[in-house]
Motif scaffolding. Structure first.
Motif, PDB file in Angstrom:
ATOM      1  N   ASP A  87       0.830  -1.205   0.000  1.00 41.28           N
ATOM      2  CA  ASP A  87       0.000   0.000   0.000  1.00 41.28           C
ATOM      3  C   ASP A  87       0.865   1.257   0.000  1.00 41.28           C
ATOM      4  OD1 ASP A  87      -2.325  -1.464  -0.001  1.00 41.28           O
ATOM      5  OD2 ASP A  87      -2.633  -1.346   2.173  1.00 41.28           O
ATOM      6  N   ARG A  90       2.430   1.721  -3.447  1.00 46.93           N
ATOM      7  CA  ARG A  90       1.443   2.218  -4.413  1.00 46.93           C
ATOM      8  C   ARG A  90       1.165   3.704  -4.191  1.00 46.93           C
ATOM      9  NH1 ARG A  90      -2.022  -1.247  -3.375  1.00 46.93           N
ATOM     10  NH2 ARG A  90      -1.748  -2.711  -5.101  1.00 46.93           N
ATOM     11  N   ASP A  91       1.093   4.121  -2.922  1.00 52.79           N
ATOM     12  CA  ASP A  91       0.848   5.531  -2.624  1.00 52.79           C
ATOM     13  C   ASP A  91       2.010   6.405  -3.096  1.00 52.79           C
ATOM     14  OD1 ASP A  91      -1.561   4.899  -1.468  1.00 52.79           O
ATOM     15  OD2 ASP A  91      -0.804   4.940   0.599  1.00 52.79           O
ATOM     16  N   TYR A  93       4.559   5.574  -5.430  1.00 49.53           N
ATOM     17  CA  TYR A  93       5.019   5.458  -6.807  1.00 49.53           C
ATOM     18  C   TYR A  93       3.940   5.041  -7.797  1.00 49.53           C
ATOM     19  CZ  TYR A  93       9.453   5.572  -4.325  1.00 49.53           C
ATOM     20  OH  TYR A  93      10.505   5.930  -3.514  1.00 49.53           O
ATOM     21  N   GLY A  94       2.715   4.823  -7.310  1.00 52.34           N
ATOM     22  CA  GLY A  94       1.632   4.454  -8.200  1.00 52.34           C
ATOM     23  C   GLY A  94       1.727   3.012  -8.670  1.00 52.34           C
ATOM     24  N   PRO A  95       0.832   2.609  -9.562  1.00 56.72           N
ATOM     25  CA  PRO A  95       0.833   1.228 -10.070  1.00 56.72           C
ATOM     26  C   PRO A  95       2.153   0.838 -10.735  1.00 56.72           C
ATOM     27  CG  PRO A  95      -1.194   2.365 -10.671  1.00 56.72           C
ATOM     28  CD  PRO A  95      -0.289   3.410 -10.108  1.00 56.72           C
ATOM     29  N   GLU A  96       2.839   1.828 -11.339  1.00 59.54           N
ATOM     30  CA  GLU A  96       4.111   1.518 -11.996  1.00 59.54           C
ATOM     31  C   GLU A  96       5.146   1.023 -10.994  1.00 59.54           C
ATOM     32  OE1 GLU A  96       2.535   4.379 -12.162  1.00 59.54           O
ATOM     33  OE2 GLU A  96       1.757   4.431 -14.217  1.00 59.54           O
ATOM     34  N   ILE A  98       4.507  -0.750  -8.293  1.00 59.08           N
ATOM     35  CA  ILE A  98       4.168  -2.142  -8.011  1.00 59.08           C
ATOM     36  C   ILE A  98       4.663  -3.039  -9.139  1.00 59.08           C
ATOM     37  CG2 ILE A  98       2.294  -3.779  -7.635  1.00 59.08           C
ATOM     38  CD1 ILE A  98       2.593  -1.983  -5.291  1.00 59.08           C
ATOM     39  N   ASP A  99       4.433  -2.600 -10.388  1.00 60.03           N
ATOM     40  CA  ASP A  99       4.860  -3.397 -11.541  1.00 60.03           C
ATOM     41  C   ASP A  99       6.377  -3.594 -11.536  1.00 60.03           C
ATOM     42  OD1 ASP A  99       2.260  -3.559 -12.394  1.00 60.03           O
ATOM     43  OD2 ASP A  99       2.431  -1.921 -13.854  1.00 60.03           O
ATOM     44  N   CYS A 168      -2.552  -7.743  -4.835  1.00 56.75           N
ATOM     45  CA  CYS A 168      -2.108  -7.410  -6.186  1.00 56.75           C
ATOM     46  C   CYS A 168      -2.040  -8.681  -7.021  1.00 56.75           C
ATOM     47  CB  CYS A 168      -0.742  -6.725  -6.151  1.00 56.75           C
ATOM     48  SG  CYS A 168      -0.118  -6.290  -7.784  1.00 56.75           S
ATOM     49  N   GLY A 170      -1.075  -9.120  -9.834  1.00 51.95           N
ATOM     50  CA  GLY A 170       0.120  -9.193 -10.678  1.00 51.95           C
ATOM     51  C   GLY A 170       1.109 -10.245 -10.213  1.00 51.95           C
TER      52      GLY A 170
END
Length: 210
Positions: A87, A90-91, A93-96, A98-99, A168, A170
């Motif tokens: 969490d 994600r806060d 750096y955003g979804p990128e 996480i990827d 996630c 992913g």
């Protein structure tokens, strides 16, 4: 029944799914009466539950299984901390972000798995080596043959990153790609059961491509 035997009962329910008291008694080499008594004790602790299945004639068959608390007895890689970190990532750096994390984990794991499978030529040998390393990571993995020659099932009875994978999806997609990569381009891989989709476990059908 010792705590060790109770642990074996829980492990059997985890790896083999719902069982009758008679089946569990046979596995643990105790009487059915003793097995029922200790299943009742585990139920009182909230670790197991049962469902009565009606058959044709006679009394319903009572099937015992792990409760959610029983499943929680198995390692989950500090689920609360992992979800919190995801969490936060994600806060920030955003979804990128996480990827990128998933890609980094996949690359590092691929190197470890490739080394473990090095020198394995036959598909079953590759799968057995993969199951061994996955078991060391907490997935309780095993390999079985199907009725089709050259086709196998890679079975994982526990997900040691379940909390992260739930947060996630992913992670699950990444592991599918990871398996395909280390097993080879000439292998067909299909997930037939999925823990996060309501299944009891994750199962992958693996076979040599035509």
């Amino acid at each position: 029944m010792s705590d060790r035997t109770k642990t074996r009962l829980l492990t059997t329910l985890k790896t083999s799914g719902p069982q009758t008291a008679a089946d569990l008694a046979k596995r643990e080499k105790v009487t059915a009466v003793a097995a029922r008594q200790h299943l009742d004790s585990l139920a009182a602790d909230g670790l197991v539950e049962f469902e009565d299945i009606k058959g044709g004639v006679g009394r319903p068959k009572r099937l015992w299984s792990l409760s959610s608390r029983g499943h929680a007895q198995f390692p989950d890689n500090h689920s609360g901390l992992i979800v919190s970190l995801l969490d936060g990532l994600r806060d920030l750096y955003g979804p990128e972000g996480i990827d990128q994390l998933i890609a980094h984990r996949e690359a590092a794991t691929r190197n470890a798995y490739t080394s473990a499978l090095e020198g394995k030529e036959h598909l079953r040998d590759k799968l057995q080596a993969l199951a061994e390393i996955r078991s060391r990571e907490g997935y309780m993995a095993s390999v079985t043959e199907t009725d089709v020659e050259g086709s196998y099932l890679l079975i994982e009875n526990h997900c040691s990153i379940c909390a992260a994978a739930t947060a996630c999806q992913g992670f699950c997609r990444s592991e599918m790609e990871l398996f395909r990569s280390v097993l080879g381009n000439d292998v067909l891989l299909t997930r037939t059961e999925h823990l996060l989709s309501g299944g009891r476990r994750c199962v992958y059908r693996v076979e040599q491509a035509a």
